[in-house]
Design a protein around this motif. Structure first.
Motif, short mmCIF file in Angstrom:
data_model
loop_
_atom_site.label_atom_id
_atom_site.label_comp_id
_atom_site.label_asym_id
_atom_site.label_seq_id
_atom_site.Cartn_x
_atom_site.Cartn_y
_atom_site.Cartn_z
N VAL A 1 45.86 34.54 31.16
CA VAL A 1 46.65 33.90 32.44
C VAL A 1 47.43 35.29 32.92
CG1 VAL A 1 48.08 32.19 33.29
CG2 VAL A 1 46.55 31.66 31.53
N PRO A 2 47.46 35.41 34.09
CA PRO A 2 48.28 36.49 35.06
C PRO A 2 49.58 36.22 35.06
CG PRO A 2 46.73 35.60 36.57
CD PRO A 2 46.18 34.93 35.20
N GLU A 3 50.60 37.22 35.18
CA GLU A 3 51.89 36.68 35.61
C GLU A 3 52.20 36.07 37.05
OE1 GLU A 3 54.39 40.02 34.97
OE2 GLU A 3 53.81 40.13 32.68
N GLU A 4 51.24 36.52 37.86
CA GLU A 4 51.31 36.00 39.33
C GLU A 4 49.77 35.79 39.84
OE1 GLU A 4 52.75 37.63 43.70
OE2 GLU A 4 53.02 39.07 41.91
N ALA A 5 49.68 34.81 40.49
CA ALA A 5 48.11 34.58 40.88
C ALA A 5 48.39 33.79 42.29
CB ALA A 5 47.63 33.60 39.88
N PRO A 6 47.12 34.04 42.97
CA PRO A 6 47.05 33.17 44.32
C PRO A 6 47.17 31.53 43.99
CG PRO A 6 45.45 34.66 44.21
CD PRO A 6 45.96 34.76 42.80
N GLU A 7 47.60 30.88 44.80
CA GLU A 7 47.61 29.45 44.73
C GLU A 7 46.34 28.66 44.39
OE1 GLU A 7 50.04 27.06 47.50
OE2 GLU A 7 48.14 26.33 48.28
N ARG A 8 46.08 28.04 43.51
CA ARG A 8 44.78 27.27 43.31
C ARG A 8 44.32 26.53 44.33
NH1 ARG A 8 44.33 27.32 37.58
NH2 ARG A 8 44.60 29.61 36.82
N ILE A 9 43.01 26.41 44.52
CA ILE A 9 42.47 25.59 45.54
C ILE A 9 42.07 24.28 45.10
CG2 ILE A 9 40.25 25.52 46.93
CD1 ILE A 9 39.89 28.18 46.78
#
Length: 284
Positions: free
Chosen positions: A198-206
């Protein structure tokens, strides 16, 4: 009475009913068919989302689009992210309004790639800005997501625009992307739901947009009600026209009758006229 029913005004009304009633009935069945299609889509989405995950290559292949019956199936893939060939999808909704969806290729061990929609990010200060998406984890990752077939102008209603900034597109045109990317890609893309690590920062899930049956069934009932109203109004109008014609005929016949009686006396006489007296001669 037939003359009344086949007058020019009534003939126009007959023609209107003949056209409208079948049209209303057809529209009702059309809406009912749409309701059945939407109900089938709801059932398909529910069943596919609940199905066990499978490898992406079991449901998709290079150069072939995803079958509609496999849409929303949960698939898994393992590979490395290629953020250098990342693409942004314009005018996509998120929790903060309109922004971009981040479409990143995941290159698998056999050299093929699956396009993964990592989620939503905010737009820049203006429409020409290309915002930076959150970085991807390095090394091998395992992703899980919902399988989707490619987007076209026909199934989205979107139109590709000229003069857009580099790296931005309007919809996921699989054929176009297959020509532009340096490796073969699967025919469908994946909406990311989980990844490891799991990345520390990620786009908002759809979020999953749940299918619904809409109002098609009620619209079908309304069209059929309209057809009944048209027929009832037609019958009422015919009966009213016949009634009015009958009353006019009866009134015309009544006004033509004459009563028996003596001849009318001259105006201004108070009774029978008296005979005038003859003038007498004057004696001298």
């Amino acid at each position: 009475m037939l003359k009344v029913l086949f007058s020019s005004r009534m003939l126009a009304f007959h023609a209107l009913v003949v056209v409208l009633v079948p049209a209303f009935v057809w529209l009702g069945f059309w809406q009912l068919d749409r309701a059945e299609q939407r109900s089938a889509a709801v059932n398909l989405q529910r069943d596919n989302v609940a199905a066990e995950p499978v490898a992406v290559d079991q449901l998709s292949s290079v150069g072939e689009d995803v079958a509609p019956s496999d849409r929303w199936r949960t698939v898994e893939a393992t590979g490395t992210w290629d953020q250098e060939n990342e693409i942004l999808l314009r005018n996509r909704d998120g929790s903060q309004g309109v922004g971009f969806h981040v479409l990143t290729p995941l290159v698998t061990g056999d050299g093929r790639a699956v396009l993964v929609n990592r989620g939503w990010i905010e737009r820049g200060e203006n429409a020409q800005d290309t915002p930076d998406a959150p970085p991807v984890p390095e090394g091998e990752v395992q992703v899980t997501g919902r399988l989707q077939f490619g987007e076209t102008e026909e199934n989205t209603g979107l139109r590709e625009r000229d003069g857009m900034p580099e790296g931005q597109i309007m919809f996921v045109d699989m054929d176009r992307l297959a020509e532009e990317l340096p490796y073969p890609i699967y025919g469908g893309y994946v909406e990311l739901t989980a990844q490891d690590p799991v990345p520390e920062e990620a786009p908002e899930r759809i979020a999953l947009r749940e299918e619904n049956t809409g109002m098609s069934a009620s619209y079908a009932f309304q069209w059929w009600v309209f057809s009944v109203v048209a027929v009832v109004g037609w019958v009422v109008l015919i009966r009213r026209e016949l009634r009015d014609a009958r009353e006019a005929e009866e009134n015309g016949a009544g006004s033509g009758d004459t009563g028996e009686g003596s001849a009318q006396e001259p105006e201004g006489s108070g009774g029978p006229a008296e005979p005038a007296q003859s003038a007498r001669p004057t004696r001298t």
